[in-house]
Design an enzyme around this catalytic site. Structure first.
Site, PDB file in Angstrom:
ATOM      1  N   SER A  41       0.802  -1.221   0.000  1.00 23.31           N
ATOM      2  CA  SER A  41       0.000   0.000   0.000  1.00 23.31           C
ATOM      3  C   SER A  41       0.833   1.268   0.000  1.00 23.31           C
ATOM      4  CB  SER A  41      -0.909   0.007   1.237  1.00 23.31           C
ATOM      5  OG  SER A  41      -0.121   0.050   2.424  1.00 23.31           O
ATOM      6  N   CYS A  42       2.149   1.159   0.212  1.00 29.74           N
ATOM      7  CA  CYS A  42       2.945   2.371   0.456  1.00 29.74           C
ATOM      8  C   CYS A  42       3.878   2.764  -0.681  1.00 29.74           C
ATOM      9  CB  CYS A  42       3.756   2.201   1.746  1.00 29.74           C
ATOM     10  SG  CYS A  42       2.752   2.142   3.234  1.00 29.74           S
ATOM     11  N   PHE A  43       4.763   1.867  -1.077  1.00 32.52           N
ATOM     12  CA  PHE A  43       5.874   2.275  -1.934  1.00 32.52           C
ATOM     13  C   PHE A  43       5.418   2.956  -3.219  1.00 32.52           C
ATOM     14  CE2 PHE A  43       8.884  -1.137  -0.050  1.00 32.52           C
ATOM     15  CZ  PHE A  43       9.226  -0.281   0.977  1.00 32.52           C
TER      16      PHE A  43
END
Length: 458
Positions: free
Chosen positions: A272-274
């Site tokens: 969900s972040c990078f």
């Protein structure tokens, strides 16, 4: 302290659970009534339909209705709250900017309730969501527009690796808090009192804007490490004879100035972040007329990495995927989680179906239910070609090709299962370099294609 955590996904639920474990009175709030109902059961199988993190269900079971409460209505608990944590989704828009619609909907709803409260003690609204730098000031203006009294804003970014979120909530590397006033810092210190003056945990107090920036810079640097090794180390070992990937990594990272983290090679990083964060940072810098060449290259390398092994199989091994049966091992973006957001497997499935495979026989120890939501045959009839199986062996049966897309530990000892299930000649595409004895398989007539290796075929 009385704390409300708004949003009960992969960030909010572990945060709420661990805060309750430390003795705070925690109300975990979500507008998804089905999700809240599942958490209220305190049953592992119901909780893990939504968030599957080791140790999380046990904390919820131990603390529910004592220090941890699940709610789908904020109004009954608004009085006496010391802090609100915003753990809300901020997905990317098509242009890379952050979609803050969920965030601002929640903030406006919260501001209306706070403006009417009778207890006007100091309350801090804390961004734990990853939001563009400066969003805290927008939050501040919304609160002012609703005439919310005695309120502060703060930023407290999360650094929780999925699959290890509980452990890192209990024992973080650092706690970053950004606020404007000593009064707000005092509230944050009380929430995180167990981490103040800790010998192994950095407790960093700074401005809200700096705290927001730390999250973006940290994640884009981590993705840069990954893309560097895939785009440089991996390419060297794939194209130059006798360059051994494992030895290359050990030799380079023996220098203490160079991080060992990220020195693995793979078929791309997901989660969900990078990807979301680097796209958002590119957008933010471009809007300030700053160069983003480095970040764009990092992002493009990572995205290309997700499907390039399929391209290599066609070009180097002469594989024609049309009407083939492919065993796909691993659906989540990494081991120890059921999260499939931006997982490499999504691109693998898309590419394989586009090349006309007859069937994808999928197995993942945690993510099957999540996969069925992503690959909904009602939305795309091609997803009917995906079948789900209870083990790696079952997925391998009757397949022509194996693709390993997630680094589940159980896949490391797969050689004997391969040999007993699918006879050579047979192509193994190893997106995570999970088979250490691949050379022995090649000697026995199997073909092997992996990141950081040339195509190997007896």
């Amino acid at each position: 302290m009385k704390i409300v955590v708004a949003g009960t996904g992969f960030v909010g639920l572990p945060h709420a659970a661990v805060c309750s474990e430390y003795g705070h009175e925690v109300y975990a709030y979500d507008i998804d009534t089905k999700r809240i109902a599942a958490y209220k059961t305190a049953k592992r199988e119901e909780i893990e339909k939504y968030v599957n993190e080791p140790g999380l269900a046990s904390i919820i079971e131990e603390n529910i209705d004592r220090s941890l409460h699940f709610i789908d209505d904020l109004e009954p608990v608004i009085e006496g709250v010391d802090a609100f944590f915003l753990c809300l989704p901020t997905p990317p828009n098509r242009d890379g900017s952050s979609n803050l619609s969920y965030y601002f909907d929640a903030v406006n709803h919260l501001a209306k309730l706070l403006a009417k409260r009778e207890d006007q003690r100091r309350v801090v609204i804390i961004n734990k969501s990853t939001v563009p730098v400066g969003t805290g000031r927008q939050l501040e203006q919304i609160l002012k527009s609703h005439n919310v009294p005695n309120v502060g804003i703060a930023s407290n970014p999360e650094f929780l690796p999925e699959g290890n979120a509980v452990e890192k909530s209990r024992h973080p590397d650092r706690v970053v808090v950004g606020a404007d006033t000593e009064e707000d810092f005092r509230i944050l210190r009380r929430i995180y009192s167990q981490f103040i003056n800790h010998v192994r945990i950095a407790f960093i107090e700074t401005t809200p804007e700096t705290a927001e920036s730390i999250k973006y810079v940290a994640n884009t640097l981590l993705l840069t490490y990954i893309s560097f090794w895939n785009g440089v180390g991996g390419r060297l070992a794939e194209s130059v004879p006798n360059v051994r990937m494992e030895d290359l990594k050990r030799g380079v990272t023996a220098d203490t100035r160079i991080s060992k983290w990220g020195s693995f090679v793979s078929n791309g990083a997901g989660g969900s972040c990078f990807g979301k964060d680097i796209q958002s940072l590119i957008y933010q810098l471009k809007s300030r007329n700053q160069s983003t060449d480095l970040l764009e290259s990092v992002y493009e390398i990572n995205e290309y990495q997700k499907t390039y092994l399929i391209d290599r199989a066609a070009a180097e091994a002469g594989v024609k995927f049309n009407n083939k049966v492919v065993a796909l091992l691993g659906l989540s973006f990494k081991q120890r989680t059921n999260d499939m957001r931006d997982a490499s497997a999504l691109k693998v499935v898309e590419s394989l179906l586009g090349r006309g495979v007859k069937e994808i026989r999928a197995y993942d120890p945690m993510a099957e239910e999540e996969a069925k939501r992503f690959f909904n045959a009602e939305h795309n009839h091609l997803f009917e070609r995906i079948t789900y199986h209870s083990s790696a062996k079952a997925a391998l049966e009757g397949s022509d090709i194996l693709f390993i897309s997630t680094d589940w530990e159980e896949f490391r000892g797969l050689s004997s299962t391969i040999e007993s299930t699918v006879p050579a000649p047979y192509l193994i595409i190893d997106g995570r370099r999970m088979i250490p004895d691949y050379d022995e398989l090649v000697e026995r007539g199997y073909s092997y294609l992996a990141v950081g290796s040339p195509y190997l075929d007896k």
